[in-house]
Design a protein around this motif. Structure first.
Motif, PDB file in Angstrom:
ATOM      1  N   ASP A  66     -23.156 -40.751 -23.837  1.00  0.00           N
ATOM      2  CA  ASP A  66     -23.629 -39.394 -23.577  1.00  0.00           C
ATOM      3  C   ASP A  66     -23.664 -39.135 -22.075  1.00  0.00           C
ATOM      4  N   PRO A  67     -22.868 -38.179 -21.540  1.00  0.00           N
ATOM      5  CA  PRO A  67     -22.850 -37.952 -20.096  1.00  0.00           C
ATOM      6  C   PRO A  67     -24.159 -37.416 -19.569  1.00  0.00           C
ATOM      7  N   GLU A  68     -25.043 -36.931 -20.464  1.00  0.00           N
ATOM      8  CA  GLU A  68     -26.316 -36.408 -19.998  1.00  0.00           C
ATOM      9  C   GLU A  68     -27.333 -37.517 -19.733  1.00  0.00           C
ATOM     10  N   LYS A  69     -27.049 -38.727 -20.219  1.00  0.00           N
ATOM     11  CA  LYS A  69     -27.988 -39.811 -20.026  1.00  0.00           C
ATOM     12  C   LYS A  69     -27.791 -40.443 -18.657  1.00  0.00           C
ATOM     13  N   PRO A  70     -28.855 -41.025 -18.092  1.00  0.00           N
ATOM     14  CA  PRO A  70     -28.717 -41.694 -16.806  1.00  0.00           C
ATOM     15  C   PRO A  70     -27.821 -42.914 -16.934  1.00  0.00           C
ATOM     16  N   PRO A  71     -27.250 -43.409 -15.829  1.00  0.00           N
ATOM     17  CA  PRO A  71     -26.307 -44.527 -15.883  1.00  0.00           C
ATOM     18  C   PRO A  71     -26.887 -45.760 -16.571  1.00  0.00           C
ATOM     19  N   GLU A  72     -28.221 -46.018 -16.464  1.00  0.00           N
ATOM     20  CA  GLU A  72     -28.791 -47.206 -17.057  1.00  0.00           C
ATOM     21  C   GLU A  72     -28.629 -47.227 -18.573  1.00  0.00           C
ATOM     22  N   LEU A  73     -28.541 -46.058 -19.203  1.00  0.00           N
ATOM     23  CA  LEU A  73     -28.459 -45.989 -20.658  1.00  0.00           C
ATOM     24  C   LEU A  73     -27.045 -46.194 -21.180  1.00  0.00           C
ATOM     25  N   ASP A  74     -26.096 -46.353 -20.298  1.00  0.00           N
ATOM     26  CA  ASP A  74     -24.729 -46.600 -20.740  1.00  0.00           C
ATOM     27  C   ASP A  74     -24.503 -48.080 -21.056  1.00  0.00           C
ATOM     28  N   ASP A  75     -25.468 -48.958 -20.735  1.00  0.00           N
ATOM     29  CA  ASP A  75     -25.316 -50.382 -20.934  1.00  0.00           C
ATOM     30  C   ASP A  75     -26.193 -50.847 -22.088  1.00  0.00           C
ATOM     31  N   ILE A  76     -25.841 -52.042 -22.632  1.00  0.00           N
ATOM     32  CA  ILE A  76     -26.680 -52.664 -23.646  1.00  0.00           C
ATOM     33  C   ILE A  76     -27.991 -53.067 -22.987  1.00  0.00           C
ATOM     34  N   PRO A  77     -29.129 -52.805 -23.628  1.00  0.00           N
ATOM     35  CA  PRO A  77     -30.424 -53.162 -23.019  1.00  0.00           C
ATOM     36  C   PRO A  77     -30.466 -54.630 -22.598  1.00  0.00           C
ATOM     37  N   ARG A  78     -31.117 -54.874 -21.471  1.00  0.00           N
ATOM     38  CA  ARG A  78     -31.176 -56.222 -20.899  1.00  0.00           C
ATOM     39  C   ARG A  78     -32.589 -56.775 -21.071  1.00  0.00           C
ATOM     40  N   ILE A  79     -32.680 -57.949 -21.708  1.00  0.00           N
ATOM     41  CA  ILE A  79     -33.953 -58.617 -21.936  1.00  0.00           C
ATOM     42  C   ILE A  79     -34.035 -59.823 -21.013  1.00  0.00           C
ATOM     43  N   LEU A  80     -35.149 -59.941 -20.318  1.00  0.00           N
ATOM     44  CA  LEU A  80     -35.375 -61.055 -19.404  1.00  0.00           C
ATOM     45  C   LEU A  80     -36.362 -62.017 -20.060  1.00  0.00           C
ATOM     46  N   LEU A  81     -35.917 -63.250 -20.387  1.00  0.00           N
ATOM     47  CA  LEU A  81     -36.792 -64.278 -20.953  1.00  0.00           C
ATOM     48  C   LEU A  81     -37.304 -65.149 -19.822  1.00  0.00           C
ATOM     49  N   PHE A  82     -38.531 -64.881 -19.418  1.00  0.00           N
ATOM     50  CA  PHE A  82     -39.129 -65.622 -18.317  1.00  0.00           C
ATOM     51  C   PHE A  82     -39.903 -66.797 -18.943  1.00  0.00           C
ATOM     52  N   MET A  83     -39.148 -67.831 -19.344  1.00  0.00           N
ATOM     53  CA  MET A  83     -39.697 -68.949 -20.111  1.00  0.00           C
ATOM     54  C   MET A  83     -39.124 -70.263 -19.618  1.00  0.00           C
ATOM     55  N   ARG A  84     -39.931 -71.319 -19.842  1.00  0.00           N
ATOM     56  CA  ARG A  84     -39.443 -72.647 -19.517  1.00  0.00           C
ATOM     57  C   ARG A  84     -38.301 -73.022 -20.462  1.00  0.00           C
ATOM     58  N   PRO A  85     -37.339 -73.830 -19.985  1.00  0.00           N
ATOM     59  CA  PRO A  85     -36.273 -74.294 -20.876  1.00  0.00           C
ATOM     60  C   PRO A  85     -36.857 -75.081 -22.042  1.00  0.00           C
ATOM     61  N   GLY A  86     -36.202 -74.961 -23.189  1.00  0.00           N
ATOM     62  CA  GLY A  86     -36.653 -75.694 -24.364  1.00  0.00           C
ATOM     63  C   GLY A  86     -36.248 -74.993 -25.638  1.00  0.00           C
ATOM     64  N   ARG A  87     -36.699 -75.572 -26.773  1.00  0.00           N
ATOM     65  CA  ARG A  87     -36.295 -75.068 -28.077  1.00  0.00           C
ATOM     66  C   ARG A  87     -36.772 -73.650 -28.307  1.00  0.00           C
ATOM     67  N   ASN A  88     -37.979 -73.327 -27.910  1.00  0.00           N
ATOM     68  CA  ASN A  88     -38.482 -71.967 -28.109  1.00  0.00           C
ATOM     69  C   ASN A  88     -37.578 -70.943 -27.418  1.00  0.00           C
ATOM     70  N   ARG A  89     -37.199 -71.213 -26.166  1.00  0.00           N
ATOM     71  CA  ARG A  89     -36.344 -70.265 -25.433  1.00  0.00           C
ATOM     72  C   ARG A  89     -34.976 -70.150 -26.093  1.00  0.00           C
ATOM     73  N   GLU A  90     -34.462 -71.274 -26.604  1.00  0.00           N
ATOM     74  CA  GLU A  90     -33.161 -71.238 -27.274  1.00  0.00           C
ATOM     75  C   GLU A  90     -33.218 -70.385 -28.535  1.00  0.00           C
ATOM     76  N   LEU A  91     -34.281 -70.584 -29.335  1.00  0.00           N
ATOM     77  CA  LEU A  91     -34.414 -69.798 -30.562  1.00  0.00           C
ATOM     78  C   LEU A  91     -34.585 -68.307 -30.258  1.00  0.00           C
ATOM     79  N   LEU A  92     -35.376 -68.009 -29.266  1.00  0.00           N
ATOM     80  CA  LEU A  92     -35.595 -66.602 -28.910  1.00  0.00           C
ATOM     81  C   LEU A  92     -34.323 -65.959 -28.368  1.00  0.00           C
TER      82      LEU A  92
END
Length: 544
Positions: A66-92
């Motif tokens: 949609d050209p009416e949307k701001p440039p940020e909405l043209d991309d797939i949403p970005r999720i930041l996992l601020f977690m220690r490495p391990g099985r939980n982070r892998e599963l998430l």
């Protein structure tokens, strides 16, 4: 599939979190406190048969277009996992990657990047909680969500955590419920981005409208806006320039602008304006109007229709300019022109006639000489009057496509007349092969003036004059008139750019005629002179 409390090799800080519980098994009752919880069921993420199935068949979302949307909405949403490495982070990561662009990190500088949601484990939240509010402030007014994953052993920190995060998810948790809660926050974020972009555009639009309104209010001409209507066009806007010009302001809203007309207003002009409005056509005309105090003034009035998206005329915009001084000057020139063309000519004819009568009554040469001077002076004044008439006629015309002149036809005729008038002179003419139609008002008259002056002011017994015409691109032509005379004096050319004074002025009106014709067309006029002669240059657009 439970990750141990020391999976990174680092022990928990004193009094901190011992470890993060895993995702919930399918047969374990779900606990999902928090403002964005969702009791929806899902498959067990610990199933080793393969990655979890998507919750629907749509797959990862397509980027917004949609050209009416701001440039940020043209991309797939970005999720930041601020977690220690391990099985939980892998599963998430596996659970969220089906719908989002997931990035894992424990670097606090990553929080300064652009993302749509940040998910902390308890350990990393404790470490960087103080950076969350400054990051929110940086994103304001756009909503930026933060999520905390906790276990049963971290219950004491929840009240404090709500001051920093938007959702607290207890582990273990079903995959579908977790994704639903993340999706709710991401959608809030996306909605916030859309609203912020709309607010930005609205702010820009309002600023643009205010700028245009200020420009209209402060314009040095009168500006009005009136509604379209049958027979009446009530005013809805007048700027300060209109009030200064007429004495009327917002108290006249709702009235037709005809209140400016009076007894001396030309009825034909009134009818011309009314016809243009009835036909929804623009119009420009000069009209005699009346100010609030009864004073008359000449108004250069321009009216144009304003159309909506359906091409329907909704309003008319009017521009009013006081041209009283110009009108007085025009009338003064009209009178002076009549005096030169009629009165002066008649008087000069009378003087020349009496000089001829006196000439027949005297025989001695000494008496004839003063009479010759009288006749020559009368002839000079007659030529000046004729040049003035010629200038007035040449510049008074209005250019149009219907009045186009083919120079390849007119100039040979002109040269033929000059050859008959001045048989001792030699004329040459160079023209393009194709026809050359021009709409420059008075151009042939200016060329004729240049050619005739080249002969009359040449002291040779057999003067030569060359006329050259050529195209300069598709829209311009260049004309040169070259002679072998003594050259035009410098002061004659100097006054064209600097104006005349009592001490410095042109002796020939002809050069002013050429200059004005070219200047009116928006062209360039040049004179180059030396002992070998003079070249007059006229460069003009074909259709100004």
């Amino acid at each position: 599939m439970n990750a141990g409390p020391h999976e990174t090799g680092d022990g928990p800080p004193s009094g901190g979190i011992k470890g993060d519980p895993p995702f919930k098994d399918a047969d374990t009752p779900e606990q999902s406190p928090g403002p964005a919880s969702d009791p929806e069921e899902s498959s067990d993420p610990d199933d080793d048969s393969g990655p979890p199935e998507p919750d629907d068949d749509s797959g990862p979302p397509e980027p917004a277009t949609d050209p009416e949307k701001p440039p940020e909405l043209d991309d797939i949403p970005r999720i930041l996992l601020f977690m220690r490495p391990g099985r939980n982070r892998e599963l998430l990561t596996a659970a969220l990657s089906e719908r989002y662009a997931v990035e894992t990190t424990t670097d606090v500088e990553t929080l300064e990047s652009t993302f749509d949601c940040c998910v902390f484990d308890a350990h990393e939240f404790t470490r960087v909680a103080g950076t969350i509010q400054p990051r929110r402030a940086l994103a304001a007014p756009v909503f930026l969500p933060f999520v905390l994953l906790v276990g049963d052993d971290t219950a004491p920190m929840r009240d404090h955590a709500w001051e920093h995060v938007d959702d607290i998810v207890e582990l273990p948790v079903r995959k579908r419920a977790l994704r639903s809660r993340i999706a709710n926050l991401v959608e809030r974020r996306r909605t916030s981005l859309r609203l912020a972009e709309r607010e930005r555009r609205l702010t820009e639009t309002v600023a643009d409208l205010r700028l245009k309104e200020r420009a209209m209010d402060e314009a040095p001409v009168g500006i009005t806006v009136a509604e379209s209507g049958e027979g009446e066009n009530p005013l809805v806007y007048t700027n300060h320039g209109f009030e200064t010009l007429t004495g009327y302001g917002s108290e006249m809203f709702g009235a037709d602008c005809r209140f400016l007309q009076g007894t001396e207003t030309d009825p034909d002009t009134r009818a011309e304006i009314r016809a243009a409005l009835d036909e929804e056509q623009p119009i420009s005309t000069d009209i005699l109007n009346y100010r609030r105090n009864g004073q008359t003034f000449w108004n250069r009035l321009t009216i144009a229709p304003l159309r909506d998206e359906h091409d329907e005329v909704t309003h008319y915009v009017g521009f009013q300019t006081d041209i009283t001084d110009r009108k007085i000057r025009e009338r003064r020139l009209e009178v002076m022109g009549r005096v030169l063309n009629h009165n002066l000519r008649n008087k000069m004819n009378l003087i020349d006639g009496y000089a001829e009568l006196l000439r027949s009554t005297v025989d001695d040469e000494a008496s004839q000489e003063p009479l010759d001077i009288i006749s020559e002076t009368a002839d000079d004044l007659m030529r000046i009057a004729e040049t003035v008439r010629k200038i007035d006629h040449a510049l008074a015309e209005t250019p149009s496509a219907d009045s186009a002149t083919d120079l390849t036809e007119r100039l040979p005729e002109l040269v033929s007349r000059m050859s008959d008038r001045y048989p001792d002179a030699t004329f040459s003419l160079s023209l393009p092969d194709a026809s050359l139609d021009v709409t420059v008002v008075g151009l042939v008259t200016a060329i004729e003036e240049a050619v005739e002056n080249a002969v009359k002011h040449n002291d040779r017994t057999e003067p030569t004059v060359a006329v050259r015409v050529e195209r300069r691109g598709p829209e311009w032509i260049a004309i040169e008139i070259e002679d072998d005379g003594p050259g035009i004096p410098d002061h004659e050319v100097h006054v064209l750019g600097h104006g005349e004074t009592n001490l410095t002025h042109a002796d020939r009106l002809g050069i002013w005629l050429m200059y004005w014709v070219v200047n009116k067309a928006g062209g360039e006029f040049s004179v180059s002179a030396d002992d070998g002669g003079t070249t007059i240059g006229l460069s003009v657009p074909i259709d100004p």
